[in-house]
Write an enzyme that holds these catalytic residues in place. Structure first.
Site, PDB file in Angstrom:
ATOM      1  N   LYS A  14       0.776  -1.028  -0.254  1.00 11.29           N
ATOM      2  CA  LYS A  14      -0.008  -0.167  -0.141  1.00 11.29           C
ATOM      3  C   LYS A  14       0.872   1.166   0.033  1.00 11.29           C
ATOM      4  O   LYS A  14       0.649   2.357  -0.756  1.00 11.29           O
ATOM      5  CB  LYS A  14      -0.978   0.036   1.254  1.00 11.29           C
ATOM      6  CG  LYS A  14      -2.023  -1.278   1.222  1.00 11.29           C
ATOM      7  CD  LYS A  14      -2.880  -0.965   2.314  1.00 11.29           C
ATOM      8  CE  LYS A  14      -2.303  -1.019   3.724  1.00 11.29           C
ATOM      9  NZ  LYS A  14      -1.654  -2.083   4.191  1.00 11.29           N
ATOM     10  N   ARG A  89      -9.261   0.965   9.959  1.00  7.93           N
ATOM     11  CA  ARG A  89      -8.860  -0.222  10.210  1.00  7.93           C
ATOM     12  C   ARG A  89     -10.042  -0.976  10.660  1.00  7.93           C
ATOM     13  O   ARG A  89      -9.913  -2.419  10.621  1.00  7.93           O
ATOM     14  CB  ARG A  89      -7.883  -0.423  11.355  1.00  7.93           C
ATOM     15  CG  ARG A  89      -6.540   0.326  10.889  1.00  7.93           C
ATOM     16  CD  ARG A  89      -5.634   0.143  12.019  1.00  7.93           C
ATOM     17  NE  ARG A  89      -4.363   0.899  11.462  1.00  7.93           N
ATOM     18  CZ  ARG A  89      -3.207   0.503  11.032  1.00  7.93           C
ATOM     19  NH1 ARG A  89      -3.223  -0.771  10.630  1.00  7.93           N
ATOM     20  NH2 ARG A  89      -2.132   1.155  10.665  1.00  7.93           N
ATOM     21  N   ARG A 128      11.783  -6.659   4.402  1.00  5.63           N
ATOM     22  CA  ARG A 128      11.605  -5.414   4.175  1.00  5.63           C
ATOM     23  C   ARG A 128      12.654  -4.689   5.157  1.00  5.63           C
ATOM     24  O   ARG A 128      12.699  -5.091   6.401  1.00  5.63           O
ATOM     25  CB  ARG A 128      10.026  -4.750   4.701  1.00  5.63           C
ATOM     26  CG  ARG A 128       9.949  -3.429   4.407  1.00  5.63           C
ATOM     27  CD  ARG A 128       8.430  -3.238   4.385  1.00  5.63           C
ATOM     28  NE  ARG A 128       7.670  -3.345   5.545  1.00  5.63           N
ATOM     29  CZ  ARG A 128       6.699  -3.108   5.918  1.00  5.63           C
ATOM     30  NH1 ARG A 128       5.534  -2.563   4.834  1.00  5.63           N
ATOM     31  NH2 ARG A 128       6.143  -3.472   6.956  1.00  5.63           N
ATOM     32  N   ARG A 160      12.091  -2.917  10.775  1.00  9.81           N
ATOM     33  CA  ARG A 160      11.119  -2.283  11.864  1.00  9.81           C
ATOM     34  C   ARG A 160      11.010  -3.695  12.790  1.00  9.81           C
ATOM     35  O   ARG A 160      10.952  -4.760  12.253  1.00  9.81           O
ATOM     36  CB  ARG A 160       9.802  -2.013  11.018  1.00  9.81           C
ATOM     37  CG  ARG A 160       9.822  -0.622  10.588  1.00  9.81           C
ATOM     38  CD  ARG A 160       8.446  -0.434   9.385  1.00  9.81           C
ATOM     39  NE  ARG A 160       7.424  -0.928  10.269  1.00  9.81           N
ATOM     40  CZ  ARG A 160       6.223  -0.645   9.637  1.00  9.81           C
ATOM     41  NH1 ARG A 160       6.235   0.207   8.485  1.00  9.81           N
ATOM     42  NH2 ARG A 160       5.267  -1.063  10.009  1.00  9.81           N
ATOM     43  N   ARG A 171       0.368  -9.756  13.369  1.00 10.79           N
ATOM     44  CA  ARG A 171      -0.204  -8.924  12.764  1.00 10.79           C
ATOM     45  C   ARG A 171      -1.155  -9.370  11.473  1.00 10.79           C
ATOM     46  O   ARG A 171      -2.246  -8.648  11.256  1.00 10.79           O
ATOM     47  CB  ARG A 171       0.960  -8.045  11.875  1.00 10.79           C
ATOM     48  CG  ARG A 171       2.148  -7.463  12.819  1.00 10.79           C
ATOM     49  CD  ARG A 171       3.011  -6.604  12.191  1.00 10.79           C
ATOM     50  NE  ARG A 171       2.560  -5.708  11.158  1.00 10.79           N
ATOM     51  CZ  ARG A 171       3.300  -5.232  10.152  1.00 10.79           C
ATOM     52  NH1 ARG A 171       4.670  -5.554  10.015  1.00 10.79           N
ATOM     53  NH2 ARG A 171       2.707  -4.123   9.604  1.00 10.79           N
TER      54      ARG A 171
END
Length: 333
Positions: A14, A89, A128, A160, A171
């Site tokens: 996104k 969300r 990532r 992260r 998640r």
């Protein structure tokens, strides 16, 4: 004008696609996380409220996030649209956002869902890496081997904490429980547009762009007109269909006649077999003739008997008369 919301699981891309759309169309990417960090850094009133909540280890309320979104969309660069990333969300946030956008006169044009398999999501999230200075996102699976710095400013890349493998599963589970119901919610509103999120970045961007720019056409405005070519085609089709229909009707008539004839033939065969098995019935006419001949014979026998009776009497009387005559002649002598 481009007023859209981006939906998708963590790692669906996104943020990357939002940056591309922002660069091409000049509309701001509005991320709830970025808004919170910026507000805290600038020390705004909402930023202070958010900081106190986060310092207490609690989640920032929807009211604070919606206040930050309202403030961001009031800026000049959002006059031609926006790209909301990371908000809403859940269903409650979606309803609250809808009320806010209606109030400020900026309703949504579309909701884009980046559809990516879980296997791909895991690979993207675990690999990532992010530039601490400019925020550019990379992935170790696509970087040259040994690369650890940003190609733009040479800053060291970092991972992260929530991109670690032990956290990714949690998640994705939270996304399935809370955010995935938004797919059905926006589908009912006619705003959802699903985009295949796997493949080359350029290919995915082309799909995103096409989905973002596509405008739904209300059913009341759709008009169907018949062209001459289409009408001619229908006429010729109808003409060619007539002989076919006739032949089909003849064929069906023959089939029906055969179907009717078969039971009749079978019944006739069965009756013939039964008649052959039964003994021949005695004719009434011969019986009648036999009765008549018997009667005639009986009558003729009666007549013959009657005829014989006078002859017998006559035969019996003749000797008696002759004897009497002899007796009379003797007496005379």
């Amino acid at each position: 004008m481009m007023r859209i919301v981006l939906l998708g699981a963590p790692g669906s891309g996104k943020g990357t696609q939002a940056q591309r759309l922002m660069a091409k169309y000049g509309v701001p990417q509005v991320s709830s996380g970025d808004l919170l960090r910026d507000a805290v850094a600038r020390g705004t009133e909402l930023g202070k409220q958010a900081k106190s909540v986060m310092d207490a280890g609690q989640l920032v309320s929807d009211e604070i996030v919606l206040g930050l979104i309202r403030e961001r969309l009031s800026r000049a660069d959002a006059a031609n649209g926006f790209i909301l990333d990371g908000f809403p969300r859940n269903i409650d946030q979606a309803n609250a956002l809808n009320a806010l956008l209606k109030e400020i006169g900026q309703p949504l044009d579309a909701v884009l869902l980046l559809d990516v398999r879980n296997q791909t999501l895991m690979q993207r999230l675990a690999g990532r890496r992010i530039c601490q200075k400019c925020g550019t996102v990379y992935n170790i699976h696509s970087l040259p081997p040994g690369t650890t710095t940003c190609a733009k400013d040479g800053t060291e890349l970092y991972q992260r904490p929530d991109d670690k493998e032990e956290v990714i599963g949690k998640r994705l589970a939270v996304y399935d429980q809370q955010t995935k119901p938004l797919v059905a919610h926006y589908s009912k509103l006619g705003l959802l547009r699903k985009v295949a999120g796997e493949g080359e970045l350029e290919q995915v961007f082309e799909r995103m762009e096409a989905a973002a720019l596509a405008k739904p056409v209300p059913a009341s405005k759709v008009k169907v007109t018949k062209t001459r070519a289409a009408s001619k085609g229908k006429t010729s089709a109808a003409k060619s269909a007539k002989p076919a229909a006739r032949s089909a009707s003849k064929t069906s008539a023959k089939v029906k006649a055969k179907a009717k004839a078969k039971p009749a033939k079978q019944a006739a065969k069965k009756s013939a077999k039964k008649a052959a098995k039964k003994p021949a019935a005695k004719s009434k006419a011969p019986a009648a003739k036999r009765k008549t001949s018997a009667k005639v014979a009986k009558k003729s026998s009666k007549r013959a008997a009657a005829a014989r009776r006078p002859a017998k009497k006559a035969a019996g009387k003749a000797p008696a008369k002759a004897a009497r005559r002899v007796t009379k002649a003797r007496k005379k002598k």
